[in-house]
Structures are given as structure tokens and as C-alpha cells.
Design a protein around this motif. Structure first.
Motif, mmCIF file in Angstrom:
data_model
loop_
_atom_site.group_PDB
_atom_site.id
_atom_site.type_symbol
_atom_site.label_atom_id
_atom_site.label_comp_id
_atom_site.label_asym_id
_atom_site.label_seq_id
_atom_site.Cartn_x
_atom_site.Cartn_y
_atom_site.Cartn_z
ATOM 1 N N VAL A 37 0.851 -1.194 0.000
ATOM 2 C CA VAL A 37 0.000 0.000 0.000
ATOM 3 C C VAL A 37 0.885 1.241 0.000
ATOM 4 O O VAL A 37 1.895 1.296 0.714
ATOM 5 C CB VAL A 37 -0.915 0.036 1.243
ATOM 6 N N VAL A 38 0.516 2.225 -0.793
ATOM 7 C CA VAL A 38 1.197 3.521 -0.765
ATOM 8 C C VAL A 38 0.154 4.618 -0.578
ATOM 9 O O VAL A 38 -0.994 4.485 -1.007
ATOM 10 C CB VAL A 38 2.002 3.790 -2.053
ATOM 11 N N VAL A 39 0.563 5.685 0.083
ATOM 12 C CA VAL A 39 -0.269 6.879 0.221
ATOM 13 C C VAL A 39 0.406 7.987 -0.571
ATOM 14 O O VAL A 39 1.639 8.147 -0.531
ATOM 15 C CB VAL A 39 -0.431 7.283 1.694
ATOM 16 N N LEU A 40 -0.402 8.747 -1.322
ATOM 17 C CA LEU A 40 0.131 9.724 -2.262
ATOM 18 C C LEU A 40 0.062 11.142 -1.717
ATOM 19 O O LEU A 40 -0.729 11.455 -0.827
ATOM 20 C CB LEU A 40 -0.633 9.636 -3.584
ATOM 21 N N SER A 41 0.872 12.001 -2.297
ATOM 22 C CA SER A 41 0.942 13.405 -1.897
ATOM 23 C C SER A 41 -0.239 14.182 -2.473
ATOM 24 O O SER A 41 -1.138 13.608 -3.113
ATOM 25 C CB SER A 41 2.257 14.011 -2.388
ATOM 26 N N ASN A 42 -0.225 15.498 -2.271
ATOM 27 C CA ASN A 42 -1.273 16.357 -2.822
ATOM 28 C C ASN A 42 -1.434 16.130 -4.318
ATOM 29 O O ASN A 42 -0.452 15.950 -5.043
ATOM 30 C CB ASN A 42 -0.928 17.832 -2.575
ATOM 31 N N ASN A 43 -2.690 16.141 -4.751
ATOM 32 C CA ASN A 43 -3.030 15.913 -6.155
ATOM 33 C C ASN A 43 -2.572 14.549 -6.658
ATOM 34 O O ASN A 43 -2.350 14.354 -7.857
ATOM 35 C CB ASN A 43 -2.441 17.025 -7.049
ATOM 36 N N ALA A 49 4.149 7.726 1.678
ATOM 37 C CA ALA A 49 4.167 6.692 2.720
ATOM 38 C C ALA A 49 4.026 5.331 2.066
ATOM 39 O O ALA A 49 3.307 5.180 1.070
ATOM 40 C CB ALA A 49 3.040 6.924 3.726
ATOM 41 N N ARG A 50 4.715 4.319 2.661
ATOM 42 C CA ARG A 50 4.718 2.978 2.066
ATOM 43 C C ARG A 50 4.577 1.934 3.161
ATOM 44 O O ARG A 50 5.104 2.091 4.257
ATOM 45 C CB ARG A 50 6.042 2.719 1.351
ATOM 46 N N SER A 51 3.876 0.868 2.854
ATOM 47 C CA SER A 51 3.865 -0.282 3.744
ATOM 48 C C SER A 51 5.159 -1.063 3.521
ATOM 49 O O SER A 51 5.869 -0.859 2.530
ATOM 50 C CB SER A 51 2.653 -1.175 3.454
ATOM 51 N N LEU A 57 8.804 -4.100 -2.819
ATOM 52 C CA LEU A 57 8.698 -4.010 -4.279
ATOM 53 C C LEU A 57 9.705 -3.019 -4.861
ATOM 54 O O LEU A 57 9.767 -2.837 -6.082
ATOM 55 C CB LEU A 57 7.282 -3.574 -4.683
ATOM 56 N N GLY A 58 10.463 -2.372 -3.973
ATOM 57 C CA GLY A 58 11.456 -1.405 -4.435
ATOM 58 C C GLY A 58 10.911 -0.003 -4.601
ATOM 59 O O GLY A 58 11.558 0.856 -5.223
ATOM 60 N N ILE A 59 9.742 0.273 -4.039
ATOM 61 C CA ILE A 59 9.128 1.590 -4.159
ATOM 62 C C ILE A 59 9.716 2.518 -3.104
ATOM 63 O O ILE A 59 9.829 2.161 -1.930
ATOM 64 C CB ILE A 59 7.602 1.492 -3.988
ATOM 65 N N LYS A 67 4.077 6.739 -12.844
ATOM 66 C CA LYS A 67 5.015 5.699 -13.276
ATOM 67 C C LYS A 67 4.691 4.351 -12.640
ATOM 68 O O LYS A 67 4.950 3.296 -13.226
ATOM 69 C CB LYS A 67 6.448 6.110 -12.923
ATOM 70 N N LEU A 68 4.145 4.374 -11.436
ATOM 71 C CA LEU A 68 3.819 3.137 -10.734
ATOM 72 C C LEU A 68 2.483 2.556 -11.184
ATOM 73 O O LEU A 68 2.270 1.343 -11.116
ATOM 74 C CB LEU A 68 3.769 3.378 -9.217
ATOM 75 N N ALA A 69 1.579 3.421 -11.627
ATOM 76 C CA ALA A 69 0.207 3.002 -11.920
ATOM 77 C C ALA A 69 0.149 1.922 -13.000
ATOM 78 O O ALA A 69 -0.669 0.991 -12.921
ATOM 79 C CB ALA A 69 -0.624 4.214 -12.345
ATOM 80 N N ALA A 70 1.012 2.025 -13.998
ATOM 81 C CA ALA A 70 0.952 1.084 -15.122
ATOM 82 C C ALA A 70 1.203 -0.348 -14.682
ATOM 83 O O ALA A 70 0.668 -1.294 -15.279
ATOM 84 C CB ALA A 70 1.970 1.495 -16.192
#
Length: 432
Positions: A37-43, A49-51, A57-59, A67-70
Motif C-alpha cells: 500500500v502507498v499513500v500519495l501526496s497532494n493531487n 508513505a509505504r507499507s 517491491l522497491g518503491i 510511473k507506478l500506476a501502469a
């Protein structure tokens, strides 16, 4: 390491919520447990933040979501927009709970606090475990607790608690087996200690100081001359000499900024009028919460730095007649400041309001001709109280008082419900 077995000692505990933003999301959505799970910044721009599963996964923090969405479906990566209302409320609940264990609580950030504790090493371990269990039971968040004689060592102990599962989330530095802490310090890079960042770490490396143990063994007085008093204090704290008080005196805030990027470009001067009305009132609310007034207001806006066809970065500074936190006066000043400097057809991507020359409210008595009815009635504090209770979009003055959020406001497409602050979004539990 100081041996304290059998006697009561004054200690400091650092309580830190593990992967705070992600843990807040998991507290109300158990399906996220064990998944990346990741939490994203504004917009919904970048990862903030990362679990642990996402880290595997190297994030990294700062990775752009586009870039990660794909590849997210293949890797099972789940994303959430930053739910500031939920995180702020759960943070308040954690801090209130910690106050039950010590009358000395120093909140360090949204997800961590220092506590003053007293007892034998065995007593302190027991209290640390009680704190960990209480936060999990009453708030639903996992924490780690590091206990030591100094703030710096408490931070180090918290790191040990996180990285060593056999400690079950609690580490008391003075209860560690002889030689354990020293052995770990000899392996951890010097940048692994609180207050030593990358650039400073490189300067220390150039002096042959590569690990925490290396730094601990240096002469604090010599290092003060080479670096600063902060370096001296860090070394002394590593050696068990408390130099950082639990509650540090904080000088008056020097500036206050309310700035945001838009989810879509703002293309007209009228909409920018709307932007500055909202931002100035939010800045006024923050002044009221800090019991401050401002004498100077600066407004700024800008197009995207990646826009190859349009480039505009207007700004203007206004010296106010007297120190104020009046949202009406600040709104009028902000709108007037950029009058004639923002134009139709320009794709503005960001704007902000900065307040400087801050001073405590009431520090400078006002002549009747300079006081305002709105400030006398504490309108700024009232706006803040209503926003706290009913949400940031619940009230505003003039163009800031819209019934729905404007289309340029921050994008949070993957926002989870604000489970604890909005009546319409309370968690619903259905019995089977």
C-alpha cells in the motif's frame, strides 16, 4: 551503557506509529493488511508513505504515481490519497492516550512523541508494552517504543524495536544485554542516528567517521569546533548525557505559508480571486490557532515549470496597517495585492499566501482606529472551530463560502472515507 538494574531512573520514551499514514488506512480497511500500500501526496502526485510490502517491491518515497500506476495491477499495489482529516484525528487520539502514561508528553510530529518515564528497567519495559497494547486496542494503530536516558538514544532504541521482531516492538536501551547496543552501533551508518542527514554524513565520512560507534567515540568538544553545538550534543547524548530537554523552548514562528498546487490549471483572474480568498482565510485560521498576528502579507502564483508555452510567476507583498489575524482584512489585502498581476488565459498551476513579521496576538496594543470588528469578535477562531467540526469546505467568507469545493481544488481521486470526522462517512459495520 549505564547499568540501572534494581533502581529507579529518569528515562525518555519515544513512541512512534509504524508507517503512520498506511496504518491509519488499514485501521478501517482490514483488507489492506499484508498487501503493498502507498499513500500519495497532494493531487495524487508522489508516494509519501509505504507499507513494508510496498518497500519490498522497491518503491521509494517520492516515486511519481503515474510511473507506478501502469504496473500496479500486476504487483497488487494499492494506492490511497492523503486523508489528512483522518490522520490528524487519529494522531490526536494517540497523543491523548499517551498523556495517560506520563504528565510529560512532548509531541514531536504527527506520528511520534517523547514521554518522560521513571522506574526500573523492568518497570519501563512493562510500561512500554502497556503503551503499545493500549494504542493498538483503543486506536487500532501499531507503535514501537524506544526507551533510554536521552532523546537520541530513545530514537536509536525505537529503531532497534522496529528492526528486531523478537523485541515485540519495545526496546529499553538500559535493559539490553551487555555489548548489544555497541555491536549494533558499529554496524549502522552514521546517517542512521537522529539529526545526521546525507550531506552531514558525507562530511563525517571524510573524517573517517562511518558508523554511529565511530561518532560516539569522538571528542564532543573537538567536534563542536569542527561542526556545531548540535553535533556536540548528539555525541554527548549517544554517551548517555542528556542535553536535549523533553520540552524544548520554541521561538515564535517566523512565517506561515498556505500554498497548494491545483488539480487543474486556473485560467481566469476571477478564479484566482476565488483562490486567494480561500487561501487567505485558511491562513487566518492558522494564525488564530497559533494565537499569532501578521504584519506583512505576500501573495504569489505561478504556471507549471514544465509548461513550454506559458510562463508567469507574479508576486506582491503588502505591509498591513497593523498586526492582524482578521480573515476579512487578510482576504481583501490578498485579492488586492495581485490585482492587475494575474490575467485571463494564463494557466496558473499553483498559488499561495505567506504571512511574515509574526508576533503573539495582543503583544502590540491597537489604537481604536486600527482595530477591526471582525478581529474583536474572533472571526478567525470561529472559522477554525466550524471547519474542525464540519470540514474545511463547510464555511467561508465571500467567494470562499462556496457550497461545493471548486474544481481546481486538490485532487484526491483515491480518498478513503473520513471515518472519524464526517457524520456521512462513519464506518458502518454489518452483522452477518
Amino acid at each position: 551503557m549505564t547499568s540501572s538494574c534494581g533502581r529507579h531512573v529518569q528515562s525518555i520514551a519515544l513512541v512512534d506509529v509504524n508507517s503512520f499514514y498506511v496504518s491509519c488506512e488499514r485501521a478501517f480497511d482490514p483488507k489492506l493488511e499484508g498487501k503493498p500500500v502507498v499513500v500519495l501526496s497532494n493531487n495524487d502526485g508522489c508516494v509519501v508513505a509505504r507499507s513494508n510490502e510496498a518497500k519490498a517491491l522497491g518503491i521509494d518515497n517520492g516515486d511519481p504515481w503515474f510511473k507506478l500506476a501502469a504496473d500496479a495491477k500486476r504487483t497488487g499495489l494499492i494506492h490511497r490519497s492523503s486523508n489528512y482529516e483522518l490522520y490528524g484525528d487519529l494522531s490526536s487520539r494517540v497523543m491523548e492516550l499517551l498523556g495517560r502514561y506520563s504528565y510529560e508528553v512532548s509531541v514531536y510530529s504527527i506520528d511520534e512523541a517523547f514521554l518522560g518515564l521513571r522506574g526500573t528497567p523492568e518497570d519501563l519495559l512493562k510500561v512500554g508494552r502497556e503503551i503499545k497494547d493500549a494504542v493498538a486496542r483503543h486506536v487500532g494503530l501499531p507503535v514501537c517504543v524506544g526507551i533510554a536516558a536521552t532523546k537520541t538514544l530513545a530514537k536509536f532504541s525505537n529503531r532497534l524495536a522496529k528492526q528486531n521482531p523478537h523485541m515485540a516492538g519495545v526496546c529499553n536501551y538500559d535493559a539490553l544485554p551487555p555489548g548489544t547496543a555497541e555491536a549494533v552501533m558499529a554496524k549502522v551508518p552514521v546517517t542512521g542516528i537522529w539529526g545526521i542527514a546525507g550531506r552531514l554524513g558525507k562530511r563525517l565520512n571524510a573524517l573517517g567517521i562511518f558508523t554511529i560507534a565511530d561518532l560516539k567515540a569522538t571528542d564532543p568538544n573537538v567536534m563542536r569546533k569542527k561542526f556545531s553545538v548540535l553535533m556536540q550534543r548528539t555525541i554527548m547524548e549517544l554517551n548517555g548525557i542528556a542535553c536535549l530537554p523533553l520540552e524544548e523552548e520554541r521561538s515564535t514562528q517566523q512565517q506561515l505559508i498556505f500554498s497548494r498546487s491545483f488539480s487543474k490549471p486556473v485560467m481566469s483572474a476571477a478564479r484566482m480571486h476565488e483562490v486567494f480568498s480561500i487561501y487567505a482565510q485558511n491562513a487566518a485560521v492558522r494564525l488564530a490557532r497559533e494565537n499569532l498576528q501578521a504584519k506583512v502579507l505576500t501573495c504569489f502564483a505561478g504556471t507549471s515549470h514544465f509548461n513550454q508555452t506559458a510562463s508567469a510567476f507574479p508576486s506582491a507583498t503588502v505591509k498591513l496597517p497593523a498586526p492582524t489575524a482578521d480573515p476579512v482584512l487578510l482576504t481583501k489585502a490578498a485579492v488586492a495585492a495581485l490585482q492587475g498581476l494575474v490575467f485571463d488565459g494564463v494557466p496558473y498551476a499553483r498559488a499561495g499566501v505567506m504571512l511574515t513579521d509574526l508576533r503573539p496576538a495582543g503583544a502590540q496594543p491597537q489604537l481604536p482606529s486600527f482595530s477591526t470588528a471582525h478581529e474583536d469578535k474572533h472571526i478567525g477562531a470561529l472559522l477554525g472551530d466550524v471547519m474542525d467540526k464540519f470540514g474545511v469546505d463547510s464555511i467561508g467568507l465571500g467567494r470562499a463560502g462556496m457550497t461545493t469545493a471548486p474544481d481546481w481544488s486538490m485532487k484526491r481521486a483515491a480518498l478513503s472515507p473520513r471515518y472519524t470526522t464526517e457524520w456521512d462517512e462513519l464506518l458502518v459495520v454489518k452483522a452477518a
